[in-house]
Structure formats: structure tokens, C-alpha cells
Write a protein that holds these residues in place. Structure first.
Motif, PDB file in Angstrom:
ATOM      1  N   VAL A 200       0.844  -1.198   0.000  1.00 49.16           N
ATOM      2  CA  VAL A 200       0.000   0.000   0.000  1.00 49.16           C
ATOM      3  C   VAL A 200       0.885   1.256   0.000  1.00 49.16           C
ATOM      4  CG1 VAL A 200      -1.732   1.296   1.305  1.00 49.16           C
ATOM      5  CG2 VAL A 200      -1.949  -1.187   1.059  1.00 49.16           C
ATOM      6  N   LEU A 201       1.918   1.229   0.809  1.00 46.19           N
ATOM      7  CA  LEU A 201       2.825   2.381   0.831  1.00 46.19           C
ATOM      8  C   LEU A 201       3.477   2.590  -0.532  1.00 46.19           C
ATOM      9  CD1 LEU A 201       4.580   2.088   4.324  1.00 46.19           C
ATOM     10  CD2 LEU A 201       2.631   3.516   3.673  1.00 46.19           C
ATOM     11  N   LYS A 202       3.751   1.475  -1.222  1.00 47.14           N
ATOM     12  CA  LYS A 202       4.359   1.569  -2.554  1.00 47.14           C
ATOM     13  C   LYS A 202       3.436   2.324  -3.521  1.00 47.14           C
ATOM     14  CE  LYS A 202       6.831   0.067  -6.250  1.00 47.14           C
ATOM     15  NZ  LYS A 202       5.973   0.608  -7.315  1.00 47.14           N
ATOM     16  N   VAL A 203       2.154   1.977  -3.496  1.00 46.45           N
ATOM     17  CA  VAL A 203       1.185   2.670  -4.362  1.00 46.45           C
ATOM     18  C   VAL A 203       1.127   4.157  -3.999  1.00 46.45           C
ATOM     19  CG1 VAL A 203      -1.287   2.897  -4.861  1.00 46.45           C
ATOM     20  CG2 VAL A 203      -0.222   0.635  -4.879  1.00 46.45           C
ATOM     21  N   MET A 204       1.134   4.444  -2.702  1.00 42.77           N
ATOM     22  CA  MET A 204       1.074   5.849  -2.267  1.00 42.77           C
ATOM     23  C   MET A 204       2.332   6.609  -2.659  1.00 42.77           C
ATOM     24  SD  MET A 204      -0.625   5.129   1.430  1.00 42.77           S
ATOM     25  CE  MET A 204      -0.388   6.803   2.008  1.00 42.77           C
ATOM     26  N   LYS A 205       3.453   5.916  -2.575  1.00 43.52           N
ATOM     27  CA  LYS A 205       4.717   6.540  -2.958  1.00 43.52           C
ATOM     28  C   LYS A 205       4.711   6.869  -4.450  1.00 43.52           C
ATOM     29  CE  LYS A 205       8.607   4.928  -0.890  1.00 43.52           C
ATOM     30  NZ  LYS A 205       9.817   4.094  -0.657  1.00 43.52           N
ATOM     31  N   ASP A 206       4.212   5.937  -5.252  1.00 40.30           N
ATOM     32  CA  ASP A 206       4.113   6.191  -6.699  1.00 40.30           C
ATOM     33  C   ASP A 206       3.248   7.419  -6.970  1.00 40.30           C
ATOM     34  OD1 ASP A 206       5.658   3.959  -7.171  1.00 40.30           O
ATOM     35  OD2 ASP A 206       3.981   2.666  -7.772  1.00 40.30           O
ATOM     36  N   LEU A 207       2.129   7.508  -6.281  1.00 39.17           N
ATOM     37  CA  LEU A 207       1.236   8.664  -6.463  1.00 39.17           C
ATOM     38  C   LEU A 207       1.958   9.957  -6.097  1.00 39.17           C
ATOM     39  CD1 LEU A 207      -2.087   7.282  -4.943  1.00 39.17           C
ATOM     40  CD2 LEU A 207      -1.612   7.763  -7.356  1.00 39.17           C
ATOM     41  N   ALA A 208       2.690   9.902  -5.000  1.00 40.70           N
ATOM     42  CA  ALA A 208       3.418  11.093  -4.564  1.00 40.70           C
ATOM     43  C   ALA A 208       4.432  11.527  -5.623  1.00 40.70           C
ATOM     44  CB  ALA A 208       4.120  10.818  -3.236  1.00 40.70           C
ATOM     45  N   TYR A 209       5.145  10.572  -6.176  1.00 41.41           N
ATOM     46  CA  TYR A 209       6.180  10.909  -7.151  1.00 41.41           C
ATOM     47  C   TYR A 209       5.590  11.368  -8.471  1.00 41.41           C
ATOM     48  CZ  TYR A 209       9.564   9.047  -3.840  1.00 41.41           C
ATOM     49  OH  TYR A 209      10.329   8.837  -2.720  1.00 41.41           O
ATOM     50  N   GLU A 210       4.328  10.990  -8.718  1.00 38.92           N
ATOM     51  CA  GLU A 210       3.653  11.482  -9.929  1.00 38.92           C
ATOM     52  C   GLU A 210       3.114  12.899  -9.758  1.00 38.92           C
ATOM     53  OE1 GLU A 210       0.476   8.801 -10.718  1.00 38.92           O
ATOM     54  OE2 GLU A 210       1.843   7.119 -11.064  1.00 38.92           O
ATOM     55  N   GLY A 211       3.242  13.441  -8.558  1.00 42.64           N
ATOM     56  CA  GLY A 211       2.792  14.819  -8.346  1.00 42.64           C
ATOM     57  C   GLY A 211       1.412  14.950  -7.755  1.00 42.64           C
ATOM     58  N   SER A 212       0.871  13.865  -7.192  1.00 39.21           N
ATOM     59  CA  SER A 212      -0.436  13.968  -6.536  1.00 39.21           C
ATOM     60  C   SER A 212      -0.324  14.836  -5.290  1.00 39.21           C
ATOM     61  CB  SER A 212      -0.935  12.585  -6.112  1.00 39.21           C
ATOM     62  OG  SER A 212      -0.983  11.724  -7.215  1.00 39.21           O
ATOM     63  N   THR A 213      -1.394  15.522  -4.995  1.00 40.45           N
ATOM     64  CA  THR A 213      -1.489  16.297  -3.767  1.00 40.45           C
ATOM     65  C   THR A 213      -2.086  15.387  -2.704  1.00 40.45           C
ATOM     66  OG1 THR A 213      -1.948  18.218  -5.145  1.00 40.45           O
ATOM     67  CG2 THR A 213      -2.408  18.427  -2.778  1.00 40.45           C
ATOM     68  N   MET A 214      -1.391  15.242  -1.570  1.00 40.53           N
ATOM     69  CA  MET A 214      -1.805  14.238  -0.593  1.00 40.53           C
ATOM     70  C   MET A 214      -1.639  14.738   0.839  1.00 40.53           C
ATOM     71  SD  MET A 214       0.158  11.083  -2.566  1.00 40.53           S
ATOM     72  CE  MET A 214       0.082   9.888  -1.267  1.00 40.53           C
ATOM     73  N   VAL A 215      -2.620  14.401   1.651  1.00 40.39           N
ATOM     74  CA  VAL A 215      -2.488  14.565   3.097  1.00 40.39           C
ATOM     75  C   VAL A 215      -2.595  13.166   3.683  1.00 40.39           C
ATOM     76  CG1 VAL A 215      -3.443  15.570   5.203  1.00 40.39           C
ATOM     77  CG2 VAL A 215      -3.580  16.842   3.037  1.00 40.39           C
ATOM     78  N   VAL A 216      -1.589  12.770   4.438  1.00 42.47           N
ATOM     79  CA  VAL A 216      -1.539  11.396   4.928  1.00 42.47           C
ATOM     80  C   VAL A 216      -1.400  11.391   6.448  1.00 42.47           C
ATOM     81  CG1 VAL A 216      -0.389   9.165   4.742  1.00 42.47           C
ATOM     82  CG2 VAL A 216      -0.357  10.726   2.785  1.00 42.47           C
ATOM     83  N   VAL A 217      -2.461  10.981   7.124  1.00 39.24           N
ATOM     84  CA  VAL A 217      -2.354  10.724   8.561  1.00 39.24           C
ATOM     85  C   VAL A 217      -1.709   9.356   8.699  1.00 39.24           C
ATOM     86  CG1 VAL A 217      -3.587  10.344  10.717  1.00 39.24           C
ATOM     87  CG2 VAL A 217      -4.416  12.061   9.089  1.00 39.24           C
ATOM     88  N   THR A 218      -0.584   9.307   9.381  1.00 36.67           N
ATOM     89  CA  THR A 218       0.133   8.025   9.412  1.00 36.67           C
ATOM     90  C   THR A 218       0.988   7.847  10.648  1.00 36.67           C
ATOM     91  OG1 THR A 218       1.529   6.538   8.104  1.00 36.67           O
ATOM     92  CG2 THR A 218       2.152   8.866   8.126  1.00 36.67           C
ATOM     93  N   HIS A 219       1.165   6.590  11.007  1.00 35.60           N
ATOM     94  CA  HIS A 219       2.150   6.224  12.027  1.00 35.60           C
ATOM     95  C   HIS A 219       3.402   5.658  11.386  1.00 35.60           C
ATOM     96  CE1 HIS A 219      -0.544   7.078  15.280  1.00 35.60           C
ATOM     97  NE2 HIS A 219      -1.472   6.302  14.755  1.00 35.60           N
ATOM     98  N   GLU A 220       3.439   5.638  10.064  1.00 35.61           N
ATOM     99  CA  GLU A 220       4.609   5.125   9.352  1.00 35.61           C
ATOM    100  C   GLU A 220       5.641   6.246   9.229  1.00 35.61           C
ATOM    101  OE1 GLU A 220       5.189   2.058   8.301  1.00 35.61           O
ATOM    102  OE2 GLU A 220       3.219   1.272   8.903  1.00 35.61           O
ATOM    103  N   MET A 221       6.500   6.330  10.222  1.00 36.84           N
ATOM    104  CA  MET A 221       7.430   7.454  10.270  1.00 36.84           C
ATOM    105  C   MET A 221       8.443   7.422   9.125  1.00 36.84           C
ATOM    106  SD  MET A 221       6.382   9.364  12.592  1.00 36.84           S
ATOM    107  CE  MET A 221       4.758   8.933  13.185  1.00 36.84           C
ATOM    108  N   GLN A 222       8.805   6.206   8.710  1.00 32.76           N
ATOM    109  CA  GLN A 222       9.742   6.105   7.594  1.00 32.76           C
ATOM    110  C   GLN A 222       9.121   6.675   6.314  1.00 32.76           C
ATOM    111  OE1 GLN A 222      12.849   4.896   8.415  1.00 32.76           O
ATOM    112  NE2 GLN A 222      13.352   5.913   6.481  1.00 32.76           N
ATOM    113  N   PHE A 223       7.848   6.377   6.119  1.00 31.70           N
ATOM    114  CA  PHE A 223       7.136   6.916   4.957  1.00 31.70           C
ATOM    115  C   PHE A 223       7.073   8.440   5.052  1.00 31.70           C
ATOM    116  CE2 PHE A 223       3.265   8.441   2.912  1.00 31.70           C
ATOM    117  CZ  PHE A 223       3.346   7.863   1.661  1.00 31.70           C
TER     118      PHE A 223
END
Ligand code: ADP
Ligand code: MG
Length: 265
Positions: A200-223
Motif C-alpha cells: 500500500v505504501l508503494k502505491v502511495m509513494k508512486d502517487l506522490a512521485y507522480e505529483g499527486s497532492t496528498m495529506v496522509v495521517v500516518t504512524h509510518e514514520m519512515q514513509f
């Protein structure tokens, strides 16, 4: 009766500051009470186009409430919210709110897929009903998005037969199908078995690198550290500190941020 009232959406444009096309989300002095409980305290929050903002903080600090207010799932007690310049006014009807809400795609911790619909039907339901795409257009879009999240071959099965990670990837495809200006994620990996978090993080990372605007509430500090452009730390209803991820993690300025990071890192 309707015709004598000014259209609140266009009327609000005149009173807001000049529309900056690059500001997707703007919250000004947002306060939220649940009864006596003051859950959001004078929150000023802005998200610019193509920005990835990680929202972190202890449980109960108000992260979910903040993004639920942005999406009008909750109503703020006071303050102003603009989505791409459109004011989310409390007096807007559901019908008036819906085009503004549609600008933000929401991904929840518990997927919220429709259990009685196949994967593809889940993704194309809103484009068909709300965006009024033709069946062919919607299916083409749905297949494209399922390919993007790596689930094309699951298109005809029901959510109950998917793993949690697969369900969440469908939920992301479904949010994307409305072509929102920004995606809001509320702990998208918190309900997943550890071995399913990565996909799931991989898909989100791809979206981020494509320039998506994102707000992510997360406990994944590495992400948060690797992928976000800005980290916002909330505690007890306030934004305590925010900034560049590297800096915030390396030398947090506030004791409360330090204490939180010590606990979670
Ligand atoms: P977080 O997402 O950071 O864990 P929340 O935004 O869910 O925090 O909650 C912030 C505070 O608001 C908590 O004290 C929580 O108990 C309270 N809260 C959240 N939703 C409601 C609600 N619907 N009714 C009453 N209190 C609520
Ligand atoms: Mg929450």
C-alpha cells in the motif's frame, strides 16, 4: 425562495482572498468542539498543489477530525475552509457541498469498500453516477486505475476475497476514479497485517512521485520521512510544529514533538 438568495458558493469567492490556483486546501483558525471537548484549536493549515503532507501525532490529538472537517464529514465549530478557493460554508446544502467535497478523495483505515460489488464495480460506481461517464468510459478508466494499483486481474471478484492490502489498493483506485484535486488518507495502513503494509505504501509513494497532492495521517514514520514534503505534528488539538521531514525528525524544536518521536521511532 432559492432564487432570491445569492449563490453561496460564488458569493464566498468575493470575500475570500484572491484565488491562488496552487492552494488546494486552506483552513483558517479552525476550531472543533465535541460537546465541551475542544478537539481542534485554532488550526491554520494549508496544502499546496503537488505537496505531500504527513500528519502525525498521538492518538486523540485531532488528526482524523481535522481531515474529516476538510472533507465536510464533520462540521467545524468555527473557522474557515477553502477547497481550491471554494468556501465550505456550514449553510451549504448537501447538494451544494457535493461538488466541493468531490475535489478531495478520501481513503480510510478500514477501506469501506461496497461488499456486494466487484472490485471493478467499486471503482466505477461513482464515475458512473456522479461524473456521468458512459459505461465504456468508466470501465476503461476503472481498468486503467486497477492496473495502476496492480489489481487488474482481480477486477471481477468481490472484496471479501481480497487481502487487506489489496482492499486498500482498490480503495485508492476508487478514490482516484473521481479525479480529485487531493487525496486524504486516514491511517491507510493501520488496519493491515505488517506484511501487507509495504504494497500500500508503494502505491502511495508512486502517487506522490507522480505529483499527486496528498495529506496522509500516518504512524509510518519512515514513509513520512522519505516521501512527504512536509510533516505536521499535532498534539492535543493544536499544530505544535511542522516543517521539512529531515529537519523535524532530526531536531524537533518542541518538547512535545521530541517526546512523541522518542516514543514512536
Ligand atoms: P486522532 O485521529 O488524532 O486519533 P481524533 O480526531 O479521532 O484523533 O479525536 C480527537 C478527539 O476527539 C479525541 O479525544 C476523540 O475522543 C474525540 N472525538 C472524535 N470524534 C468524536 C465524536 N464523534 N464525538 C465525540 N468525541 C469525538
Ligand atoms: Mg485518527
Amino acid at each position: 425562495k432559492d432564487s432570491v438568495q445569492p449563490d453561496p458558493v460564488s458569493a464566498s469567492r468575493n470575500v475570500s482572498s484572491p484565488l491562488d490556483e496552487n492552494v488546494i486546501i486552506r483552513a483558517v483558525k479552525l476550531n472543533k468542539y465535541f460537546g465541551e471537548k475542544h478537539v481542534l484549536k485554532d488550526i491554520d493549515f494549508e496544502v499546496r498543489k503537488a505537496e505531500v503532507v504527513a500528519l502525525i501525532g498521538p492518538s486523540g490529538s485531532g488528526k482524523s477530525t481535522l481531515i474529516r472537517c476538510l472533507n465536510a464529514l464533520e462540521q467545524a465549530t468555527s473557522g474557515e475552509i477553502y477547497i481550491h478557493g471554494e468556501k465550505l460554508d456550514p449553510f451549504l446544502s448537501v447538494k451544494q457541498l457535493s461538488p466541493i467535497r468531490r475535489e478531495l478523495g478520501m481513503v480510510f483505515q478500514n477501506f469501506n469498500l461496497f461488499p456486494h460489488m466487484t472490485v471493478l464495480q467499486n471503482v466505477i460506481e461513482a464515475p458512473l453516477l456522479v461524473r456521468k461517464l458512459s459505461k465504456d468510459q468508466a470501465v476503461a478508466l476503472g481498468e486503467q486505475l486497477l492496473t495502476k494499483v496492480g489489481l487488474f486481474e482481480k477486477r471481477d471478484i468481490y472484496p471479501s476475497r481480497l487481502s487487506g492490502g489489496q482492499k486498500q489498493r482498490v480503495a485508492i483506485a476508487r478514490a482516484l476514479a473521481m479525479q480529485p484535486r487531493a487525496l486524504l488518507f486516514d491511517e491507510p495502513t493501520s488496519a493491515l497485517d505488517p506484511e501487507l503494509v509495504g504494497e500500500v505504501l508503494k502505491v502511495m509513494k508512486d502517487l506522490a512521485y507522480e505529483g499527486s497532492t496528498m495529506v496522509v495521517v500516518t504512524h509510518e514514520m519512515q514513509f513520512a520521512r522519505d516521501v512527504s514534503d512536509r510533516v505536521v505534528f499535532m498534539d492535543d488539538g493544536s499544530i505544535v510544529e511542522q516543517g521539512d521531514p529531515e529537519e523535524l525528525f532530526r531536531k524537533p524544536q518542541h518538547r512535545r514533538t521530541q517526546a512523541f518521536l522518542e516514543r514512536v521511532l
